[in-house]
Design a protein around this motif. Structure first.
Motif, mmCIF file in Angstrom:
data_model
loop_
_atom_site.group_PDB
_atom_site.id
_atom_site.type_symbol
_atom_site.label_atom_id
_atom_site.label_comp_id
_atom_site.label_asym_id
_atom_site.label_seq_id
_atom_site.Cartn_x
_atom_site.Cartn_y
_atom_site.Cartn_z
ATOM 1 N N GLU A 91 6.377 -5.899 -19.352
ATOM 2 C CA GLU A 91 5.572 -6.970 -18.902
ATOM 3 C C GLU A 91 6.000 -7.919 -17.767
ATOM 4 O O GLU A 91 4.970 -8.321 -16.915
ATOM 5 N N ALA A 92 7.501 -7.996 -17.254
ATOM 6 C CA ALA A 92 7.627 -8.548 -16.242
ATOM 7 C C ALA A 92 7.196 -8.038 -14.894
ATOM 8 O O ALA A 92 6.710 -8.776 -13.989
ATOM 9 N N LEU B 215 13.837 -5.188 -24.853
ATOM 10 C CA LEU B 215 14.186 -5.263 -23.711
ATOM 11 C C LEU B 215 13.105 -4.396 -22.758
ATOM 12 O O LEU B 215 12.977 -4.681 -21.496
ATOM 13 N N GLU B 216 12.973 -3.230 -23.345
ATOM 14 C CA GLU B 216 12.076 -2.441 -22.145
ATOM 15 C C GLU B 216 10.438 -3.202 -22.229
ATOM 16 O O GLU B 216 10.071 -2.992 -21.290
ATOM 17 N N ARG B 217 9.993 -3.652 -23.286
ATOM 18 C CA ARG B 217 8.840 -4.344 -23.313
ATOM 19 C C ARG B 217 9.027 -5.380 -22.245
ATOM 20 O O ARG B 217 8.125 -5.778 -21.668
ATOM 21 N N ILE B 218 10.055 -6.216 -22.096
ATOM 22 C CA ILE B 218 10.349 -7.374 -21.554
ATOM 23 C C ILE B 218 10.156 -6.876 -19.956
ATOM 24 O O ILE B 218 9.392 -7.780 -19.083
ATOM 25 N N ARG B 219 10.852 -5.919 -19.795
ATOM 26 C CA ARG B 219 10.768 -5.388 -18.195
ATOM 27 C C ARG B 219 9.351 -4.964 -17.813
ATOM 28 O O ARG B 219 9.088 -4.955 -16.782
ATOM 29 N N PRO C 292 -2.892 -10.284 -23.497
ATOM 30 C CA PRO C 292 -3.146 -11.059 -24.707
ATOM 31 C C PRO C 292 -1.914 -11.482 -25.509
ATOM 32 O O PRO C 292 -1.690 -12.497 -26.131
ATOM 33 N N ASP C 293 -0.746 -10.696 -25.185
ATOM 34 C CA ASP C 293 0.451 -10.908 -26.172
ATOM 35 C C ASP C 293 1.736 -10.444 -25.280
ATOM 36 O O ASP C 293 2.103 -9.309 -25.446
ATOM 37 N N MET C 294 2.361 -11.109 -24.602
ATOM 38 C CA MET C 294 3.738 -10.786 -23.986
ATOM 39 C C MET C 294 4.616 -11.453 -24.750
ATOM 40 O O MET C 294 4.302 -12.457 -25.474
ATOM 41 N N PHE C 295 6.066 -10.912 -24.764
ATOM 42 C CA PHE C 295 7.068 -11.346 -25.503
ATOM 43 C C PHE C 295 7.334 -12.621 -25.620
ATOM 44 O O PHE C 295 7.308 -13.617 -26.304
ATOM 45 N N TYR C 296 7.737 -13.122 -24.173
ATOM 46 C CA TYR C 296 7.956 -14.443 -23.840
ATOM 47 C C TYR C 296 6.875 -15.585 -23.659
ATOM 48 O O TYR C 296 6.706 -16.592 -24.242
ATOM 49 N N SER C 297 5.703 -14.852 -23.009
ATOM 50 C CA SER C 297 4.680 -16.018 -22.698
ATOM 51 C C SER C 297 3.523 -15.848 -23.420
ATOM 52 O O SER C 297 2.566 -16.508 -23.381
ATOM 53 N N GLY C 298 3.386 -14.816 -24.424
ATOM 54 C CA GLY C 298 2.187 -14.738 -25.321
ATOM 55 C C GLY C 298 0.997 -14.311 -24.436
ATOM 56 O O GLY C 298 1.206 -13.609 -23.458
ATOM 57 N N GLY C 299 -0.162 -15.148 -24.852
ATOM 58 C CA GLY C 299 -1.334 -14.808 -24.208
ATOM 59 C C GLY C 299 -1.017 -15.233 -22.674
ATOM 60 O O GLY C 299 -0.769 -16.308 -22.276
ATOM 61 N N THR C 300 -1.485 -14.416 -21.626
ATOM 62 C CA THR C 300 -1.001 -14.912 -20.206
ATOM 63 C C THR C 300 -2.117 -14.426 -19.309
ATOM 64 O O THR C 300 -2.635 -13.446 -19.209
ATOM 65 N N LEU C 301 -2.498 -15.517 -18.604
ATOM 66 C CA LEU C 301 -3.658 -15.280 -17.508
ATOM 67 C C LEU C 301 -3.072 -15.932 -16.182
ATOM 68 O O LEU C 301 -2.429 -16.677 -15.929
ATOM 69 N N ILE C 302 -3.328 -14.897 -15.005
ATOM 70 C CA ILE C 302 -3.085 -15.229 -13.593
ATOM 71 C C ILE C 302 -4.115 -15.209 -13.005
ATOM 72 O O ILE C 302 -5.027 -14.318 -13.070
ATOM 73 N N ILE C 303 -4.592 -16.105 -12.011
ATOM 74 C CA ILE C 303 -5.559 -16.412 -11.012
ATOM 75 C C ILE C 303 -5.074 -16.477 -9.782
ATOM 76 O O ILE C 303 -4.311 -17.232 -9.502
ATOM 77 N N LYS D 225 3.693 -7.769 -10.245
ATOM 78 C CA LYS D 225 2.393 -7.304 -9.502
ATOM 79 C C LYS D 225 1.398 -8.068 -9.351
ATOM 80 O O LYS D 225 0.891 -8.042 -8.230
ATOM 81 N N ALA D 226 0.711 -8.847 -10.366
ATOM 82 C CA ALA D 226 -0.401 -9.856 -10.092
ATOM 83 C C ALA D 226 0.052 -10.739 -9.300
ATOM 84 O O ALA D 226 -0.984 -11.359 -8.645
#
Length: 276
Positions: free
Chosen positions: A121-122, A115-119, A194-205, A127-128
């Motif tokens: 990463e969220a 849960l702490e990891r999920i929070r 590269p590795d989020m719990f839910y979304s794995g490799g995640t990229l935002i533009i 922020k992005a």
């Protein structure tokens, strides 16, 4: 009398303009849609009482989430303080709801150990997506980031063991792991994780004024945070990382905290390869 505000002469998305008296809007007045217009520089605007960011050249943008109400009040004021209000009609949509029973509870609810990891990463994602740069890339014509069967659509939802899951906020395109993903429009990378719990490799533009694209479940990210990418540049490779059942690209578009439908900014998927 207040002067008429018109959309600037730009190469815009293939969507029809909408006239609301003194205001000409571009985009899609639907749940999941994005709208924009160019006002007289120095103007101000509010949507349902919330101040909208406006670029120096007068460009404003707003978005409507999956469950947006059927009407929204847009107020625009000229630099001289003359204001107009227009009640916008937001088309309502129906979403596919699937009920799935007999799913192991550990699959539905993540263990407390993560849960702490999920929070954490969220917070990075939030922020992005919260950046409001002066870029205006989103007014140009988007291109498909890759081609393939569409296996998931915006707004759909599953009910697991009687409990509604979060709606799906992206457009899923199936492709083998390692398939190249290209930038659908210009922008600046604000997150490459590269590795989020839910979304794995995640990229935002970031595409400007709060509009951003998110690409998830990636097997490889080819760009770095802060990097400028141009339409068609290779940015990532398809994967099945995070909570994914198979390789595919999940592409999402946001305006600030409003989740939008990528299908509303795209025309039909072409049959020929993107390189042709």
């Amino acid at each position: 009398m207040m002067k008429k505000w018109c959309v600037a002469s730009l190469t815009l998305l293939a969507l029809v303009p909408m006239s609301y008296g003194d205001l000409d809007l571009q985009g899609s007045l639907k749940q999941g849609g994005l709208i924009w217009s160019t006002l007289e520089p120095g103007s101000s605007a509010e949507l349902d009482g919330k101040v909208l960011p406006i670029a120096d050249n007068g460009l404003l943008v707003a978005g409507f989430g999956r469950d947006a109400k059927s009407t929204a009040m847009l107020k625009v004021c000229s630099p001289a303080g003359e204001c107009v209000e227009r009640n916008l009609t937001i088309a309502q949509r129906s979403y596919d709801v699937q009920r799935v029973n007999g799913v192991p509870q550990e699959t539905v609810t993540p263990p407390t150990s993560v849960l702490e990891r999920i929070r954490r990463e969220a917070a990075l994602v939030g922020k992005a997506r919260s950046q409001f740069s002066a870029r205006q890339d989103f007014v140009k014509k988007f291109k498909w980031p890759l081609l393939g069967p569409i296996t998931g659509v915006f707004g759909s939802q599953r009910v697991y063991n009687g409990s509604p899951g979060r709606p799906h906020y992206g457009l899923d395109i199936a492709a083998p792991t390692g398939t190249r993903v290209s930038a659908p429009i210009d922008g600046v990378v604000t997150l490459a994780y590269p590795d989020m719990f839910y979304s794995g490799g995640t990229l935002i533009i970031d595409h400007g004024l709060g509009v951003s694209s998110t690409f998830i479940h990636l097997s490889r990210i080819l760009v770095e945070e802060g990097q400028l990418v141009m339409q068609g540049d290779p940015i990532a490779e398809v994967g099945a990382t995070g909570r994914a059942t198979g390789p595919h690209l999940d592409w999402r578009i946001n305006w600030a905290d409003q989740r939008l439908d990528p299908a509303l900014v795209m025309g039909p998927m072409p049959e020929k390869p993107l390189s042709e």
